[in-house]
Design a protein around this motif. Structure first.
Motif, PDB file in Angstrom:
ATOM      1  N   VAL A 158      -7.447  -4.947  19.531  1.00 59.34           N
ATOM      2  CA  VAL A 158      -8.312  -3.825  19.885  1.00 59.34           C
ATOM      3  C   VAL A 158      -8.479  -2.925  18.667  1.00 59.34           C
ATOM      4  N   ASP A 159      -9.592  -2.218  18.616  1.00 55.62           N
ATOM      5  CA  ASP A 159      -9.874  -1.297  17.514  1.00 55.62           C
ATOM      6  C   ASP A 159      -9.509   0.113  17.964  1.00 55.62           C
ATOM      7  N   GLU A 160      -8.236   0.456  17.825  1.00 56.80           N
ATOM      8  CA  GLU A 160      -7.724   1.767  18.217  1.00 56.80           C
ATOM      9  C   GLU A 160      -6.807   2.286  17.115  1.00 56.80           C
ATOM     10  N   THR A 161      -6.647   3.598  17.064  1.00 56.34           N
ATOM     11  CA  THR A 161      -5.839   4.243  16.026  1.00 56.34           C
ATOM     12  C   THR A 161      -4.407   3.730  16.010  1.00 56.34           C
ATOM     13  N   VAL A 162      -3.783   3.731  17.159  1.00 54.22           N
ATOM     14  CA  VAL A 162      -2.412   3.239  17.283  1.00 54.22           C
ATOM     15  C   VAL A 162      -2.271   2.583  18.652  1.00 54.22           C
ATOM     16  N   VAL A 163      -1.558   1.462  18.686  1.00 57.22           N
ATOM     17  CA  VAL A 163      -1.357   0.723  19.924  1.00 57.22           C
ATOM     18  C   VAL A 163       0.137   0.435  20.061  1.00 57.22           C
ATOM     19  N   THR A 164       0.669   0.698  21.247  1.00 56.45           N
ATOM     20  CA  THR A 164       2.062   0.365  21.547  1.00 56.45           C
ATOM     21  C   THR A 164       2.068  -0.655  22.676  1.00 56.45           C
ATOM     22  N   ASN A 200       7.968  -2.991  22.402  1.00 56.90           N
ATOM     23  CA  ASN A 200       8.608  -2.384  21.224  1.00 56.90           C
ATOM     24  C   ASN A 200       7.728  -2.457  19.974  1.00 56.90           C
ATOM     25  N   LEU A 201       6.509  -2.962  20.101  1.00 56.71           N
ATOM     26  CA  LEU A 201       5.618  -3.137  18.949  1.00 56.71           C
ATOM     27  C   LEU A 201       4.605  -1.998  18.853  1.00 56.71           C
ATOM     28  N   ILE A 202       4.562  -1.375  17.684  1.00 56.74           N
ATOM     29  CA  ILE A 202       3.619  -0.298  17.374  1.00 56.74           C
ATOM     30  C   ILE A 202       2.739  -0.795  16.235  1.00 56.74           C
ATOM     31  N   THR A 203       1.410  -0.726  16.403  1.00 56.56           N
ATOM     32  CA  THR A 203       0.512  -1.149  15.332  1.00 56.56           C
ATOM     33  C   THR A 203      -0.577  -0.108  15.105  1.00 56.56           C
ATOM     34  N   SER A 204      -1.022  -0.028  13.859  1.00 62.26           N
ATOM     35  CA  SER A 204      -2.132   0.849  13.468  1.00 62.26           C
ATOM     36  C   SER A 204      -3.020   0.108  12.484  1.00 62.26           C
ATOM     37  N   ARG A 205      -4.241   0.654  12.269  1.00 65.12           N
ATOM     38  CA  ARG A 205      -5.262  -0.060  11.502  1.00 65.12           C
ATOM     39  C   ARG A 205      -5.263   0.177  10.004  1.00 65.12           C
ATOM     40  N   LYS A 206      -5.015   1.435   9.576  1.00 60.74           N
ATOM     41  CA  LYS A 206      -5.293   1.779   8.177  1.00 60.74           C
ATOM     42  C   LYS A 206      -4.599   3.086   7.797  1.00 60.74           C
ATOM     43  N   PRO A 207      -4.651   3.446   6.503  1.00 55.50           N
ATOM     44  CA  PRO A 207      -4.002   4.682   6.059  1.00 55.50           C
ATOM     45  C   PRO A 207      -4.447   5.936   6.817  1.00 55.50           C
ATOM     46  N   ASP A 208      -5.714   6.009   7.228  1.00 58.05           N
ATOM     47  CA  ASP A 208      -6.169   7.177   7.992  1.00 58.05           C
ATOM     48  C   ASP A 208      -5.402   7.347   9.298  1.00 58.05           C
ATOM     49  N   ASP A 209      -4.801   6.275   9.799  1.00 55.98           N
ATOM     50  CA  ASP A 209      -4.064   6.313  11.063  1.00 55.98           C
ATOM     51  C   ASP A 209      -2.603   6.723  10.884  1.00 55.98           C
ATOM     52  N   LEU A 210      -2.167   6.958   9.652  1.00 57.46           N
ATOM     53  CA  LEU A 210      -0.750   7.218   9.395  1.00 57.46           C
ATOM     54  C   LEU A 210      -0.153   8.379  10.192  1.00 57.46           C
ATOM     55  N   PRO A 211      -0.843   9.512  10.377  1.00 60.78           N
ATOM     56  CA  PRO A 211      -0.228  10.575  11.184  1.00 60.78           C
ATOM     57  C   PRO A 211       0.117  10.099  12.607  1.00 60.78           C
ATOM     58  N   ALA A 212      -0.809   9.417  13.262  1.00 65.92           N
ATOM     59  CA  ALA A 212      -0.555   8.923  14.616  1.00 65.92           C
ATOM     60  C   ALA A 212       0.502   7.813  14.605  1.00 65.92           C
ATOM     61  N   PHE A 213       0.448   6.950  13.601  1.00 62.52           N
ATOM     62  CA  PHE A 213       1.417   5.859  13.457  1.00 62.52           C
ATOM     63  C   PHE A 213       2.837   6.419  13.336  1.00 62.52           C
ATOM     64  N   SER A 214       3.016   7.384  12.431  1.00 63.99           N
ATOM     65  CA  SER A 214       4.345   7.968  12.214  1.00 63.99           C
ATOM     66  C   SER A 214       4.823   8.720  13.455  1.00 63.99           C
ATOM     67  N   GLU A 250       0.865  -1.179   0.000  1.00 67.97           N
ATOM     68  CA  GLU A 250       0.000   0.000   0.000  1.00 67.97           C
ATOM     69  C   GLU A 250       0.904   1.231   0.000  1.00 67.97           C
ATOM     70  N   ARG A 251       0.873   1.991  -1.107  1.00 67.93           N
ATOM     71  CA  ARG A 251       1.811   3.085  -1.346  1.00 67.93           C
ATOM     72  C   ARG A 251       1.948   4.033  -0.164  1.00 67.93           C
ATOM     73  N   VAL A 252       0.841   4.572   0.320  1.00 69.26           N
ATOM     74  CA  VAL A 252       0.926   5.574   1.396  1.00 69.26           C
ATOM     75  C   VAL A 252       1.462   4.984   2.693  1.00 69.26           C
ATOM     76  N   GLU A 253       1.281   3.680   2.893  1.00 72.12           N
ATOM     77  CA  GLU A 253       1.796   3.050   4.109  1.00 72.12           C
ATOM     78  C   GLU A 253       3.308   2.841   4.042  1.00 72.12           C
ATOM     79  N   LEU A 254       3.870   3.006   2.864  1.00 69.86           N
ATOM     80  CA  LEU A 254       5.323   3.044   2.693  1.00 69.86           C
ATOM     81  C   LEU A 254       5.810   4.488   2.667  1.00 69.86           C
ATOM     82  N   THR A 255       5.184   5.325   1.833  1.00 74.07           N
ATOM     83  CA  THR A 255       5.717   6.675   1.597  1.00 74.07           C
ATOM     84  C   THR A 255       5.526   7.635   2.762  1.00 74.07           C
ATOM     85  N   GLU A 256       4.419   7.547   3.488  1.00 71.54           N
ATOM     86  CA  GLU A 256       4.183   8.489   4.598  1.00 71.54           C
ATOM     87  C   GLU A 256       5.159   8.264   5.758  1.00 71.54           C
ATOM     88  N   PRO A 257       5.303   7.037   6.275  1.00 76.16           N
ATOM     89  CA  PRO A 257       6.301   6.840   7.338  1.00 76.16           C
ATOM     90  C   PRO A 257       7.728   7.080   6.830  1.00 76.16           C
TER      91      PRO A 257
END
Length: 175
Positions: free
Chosen positions: A144-150, A153-167, A16-23
């Motif tokens: 869990v259904d949350e924007t970003v979870v830490t 050392n593991l950080i996870t997010s759900r979707k492209p809309d979460d990229l700002p919080a993920f990054s 997924e392009r934005v999930e590579l290019t945004e971070p």
């Protein structure tokens, strides 16, 4: 300098392009050196959902990479990308070693499939694209259904809309 390099691990296609290019842009703008790893040398194909987008060239094969050379690992999503990575023994071993190192590992959308294959999600609280929740629970994670979870050392997010919080969370983990 290992403490400034960030590994981005992708398969040959389906990223997924934005999930590579945004971070990638976020870590680059913060002064880090993003490095594109893939199981094979050459070009990789990104997608805007199901439509082919631009290509990128892998900087290094995952088989030639060492966890010691990087400060963090980013696993972009896209359905086909992690599905292909989880069938590559060297990619799975690299992900497992990275998780065991204690260095930050950031995975978004469908990327946790590779973490499941590496058997590193047991006992972890995490999120993903909703269709992975059963896979993650079956592998021992608390989904869990949350924007970003830490969790550690593991950080996870759900979707492209979460990229700002993920990054932002990834950069915070880097100090």
């Amino acid at each position: 300098m290992p403490d400034r390099k960030i590994a981005f691990l992708v398969a040959a296609e389906g990223i997924e392009r934005v999930e590579l290019t945004e971070p990638w842009k976020a870590v680059s703008d913060a002064g880090y050196e993003p490095v594109l790893l893939s199981p094979k040398a050459g070009e990789v194909q990104t997608f805007n959902h199901l439509t082919a987008a631009e290509t990128a060239t892998a900087d290094q094969t995952v088989g030639d990479a060492s966890v010691d050379d990087f400060a963090a690992l980013v696993l972009p999503g896209g359905v086909a990308n992690p599905d292909a990575l989880r069938t590559d023994a060297k990619a799975v071993a690299f992900v497992k070693s990275f998780m065991q190192s204690g260095k930050p590992v950031a995975a978004i959308c469908h990327a946790p499939w590779t973490l499941v294959e590496a058997d590193v999600v047991r006992g972890k609280r995490m999120t993903s694209w909703p269709s992975l929740q059963t896979d993650l629970r079956n592998a021992g994670a608390e989904w869990v259904d949350e924007t970003v979870v830490t969790d550690g050392n593991l950080i996870t997010s759900r979707k492209p809309d979460d990229l700002p919080a993920f990054s932002k969370t990834l950069l915070g983990a880097l100090g």
